[in-house]
Design a protein around this motif. Sequence first.
Motif, PDB file in Angstrom:
ATOM      1  N   GLY A 419      15.762  27.650 -19.570  1.00 49.29           N
ATOM      2  CA  GLY A 419      16.528  28.897 -19.570  1.00 49.29           C
ATOM      3  C   GLY A 419      17.048  29.256 -20.951  1.00 49.29           C
ATOM      4  O   GLY A 419      17.017  30.434 -21.355  1.00 49.29           O
ATOM      5  N   ARG A 420      17.531  28.267 -21.699  1.00 48.00           N
ATOM      6  CA  ARG A 420      18.047  28.536 -23.045  1.00 48.00           C
ATOM      7  C   ARG A 420      16.930  28.984 -23.986  1.00 48.00           C
ATOM      8  O   ARG A 420      17.122  29.873 -24.810  1.00 48.00           O
ATOM      9  CB  ARG A 420      18.738  27.295 -23.607  1.00 48.00           C
ATOM     10  N   ARG A 422      14.132  30.504 -23.147  1.00 44.91           N
ATOM     11  CA  ARG A 422      13.677  31.850 -22.779  1.00 44.91           C
ATOM     12  C   ARG A 422      14.636  32.934 -23.254  1.00 44.91           C
ATOM     13  O   ARG A 422      14.238  34.090 -23.425  1.00 44.91           O
ATOM     14  CB  ARG A 422      13.503  31.933 -21.258  1.00 44.91           C
ATOM     15  N   SER A 423      15.901  32.553 -23.456  1.00 40.97           N
ATOM     16  CA  SER A 423      16.868  33.546 -23.901  1.00 40.97           C
ATOM     17  C   SER A 423      16.796  33.817 -25.407  1.00 40.97           C
ATOM     18  O   SER A 423      17.411  34.740 -25.903  1.00 40.97           O
ATOM     19  CB  SER A 423      18.303  33.084 -23.548  1.00 40.97           C
ATOM     20  N   ARG A 424      15.998  33.003 -26.128  1.00 45.84           N
ATOM     21  CA  ARG A 424      15.879  33.169 -27.571  1.00 45.84           C
ATOM     22  C   ARG A 424      14.741  34.153 -27.877  1.00 45.84           C
ATOM     23  O   ARG A 424      13.644  34.056 -27.322  1.00 45.84           O
ATOM     24  CB  ARG A 424      15.574  31.823 -28.261  1.00 45.84           C
TER      25      ARG A 424
END
Length: 433
Positions: A419-420, A422-424
Amino acid sequence: MPTRPPDPGAPAERAVLVGTPLDGDAVRGGADHLAELAQLADTAGGLVVGELVQRLAAPRARYRLGRGKAAELAELVREREAGLVIFDDELTPAQGKNLETLCGVRVMDRAELILDIFATRARTYEARLQVELAQLQYLLPRLRRMWVHLSRIRGGIGLRGPGETQLETDRRLIGTRIAELRRKLEAVARAQATRRKSREGMFRAALVGYTNAGKSSLLQALSGTEQFVEDRLFATLDASTRLVPLGDGHEALVTDTVGFIRKLPHHLVASFRSTLEEAREADVLLHVVDASHPRRDGHGRVVRSVLEDLGLGGRPSVLVFNKIDLLAGEDLLALRKRAADPGPARALLASALAPSTLEPLKSELRDRIRARLRRVRVELPAAEGRALATLYEEAEVLSRSDEGCTVTVVAKASPALIGRLRSRGGVRVTDCG
């Protein structure tokens, strides 16, 4: 309600212990249970000067004991110059009042003794709120006996006349305080839920077990951080969480929870529900058992029963026999055989004093973490050095290829890390199945 610890310089209070096992109990249960009650009394600062046991078909209404045994108890109290009587079983308010009148000294039951110990051991704001709530809930139906006891100590001056009015006033005040404590605990629970949310994605384990099973020592050995450790019942009450390195780049948050005990007061269990949320949200429960204790199987049953009562009976768990350094001979061989059994009865052996014995436990946690990992393909610019470093630190990298300004990594990563990533911006993550 004050929660100050007992004065270490004060003389120990002389106590007589009373066991009233029912006919359905194990034959040797009465003596074993009184031995544990003696440990509780010692933890509370008492000095055991006598014991009395009566096996009952059913509890008697007036004294719980039979009349003859009650008279024998009163004589034992006078003979040993005791100032306190402690029953191993819960007394009704009427039984407590009748026994105090007969013996001429304070009478308390196991539940009240445990509450008193918790009051002296509570250190954090939340633990103090929880213990005070449990104490007040226990006290409310027993106010009349408390008033009679107080009038005897103080000779009745200032207590005569408006007694019933004062009792009603005290009941209202206690009811108001209970409501206030519940509101404060709800606020603490909300704050804790927010903190737990910030740790989402981290693998979490909770140490549960009978009191004095060595949970705090085990956490200290696993994490390498200092914990308060003492060879006494309920040495620690406050849940503490530590980051534990497991090797191969894996780590887990491990929480030490309050110890359980036989006949744990139901008020106390209810009050500590917010603390035990740590266990409810853990990925695995580490059920720690003192392998050297003669009643370890009974302790294990008590813990499983309390977990069932808390709605945690179905949680994934691992049985850990601690303190194996204290075992030898046939007992140790039997446990080693059990540890080698791949079936559902399998258990892990450990000792907080022997770091090498902790490796199987760490390996078990690593395996459980790996089982949660997902195989993904991550494409990112070569300039994204921080994201690439995070992958190597927190994921299991399987392969890497560099093509121009793009780095492609195939790795096993936790849902939180995925999740982290993909948020970048500029980072592409796809599942490999």
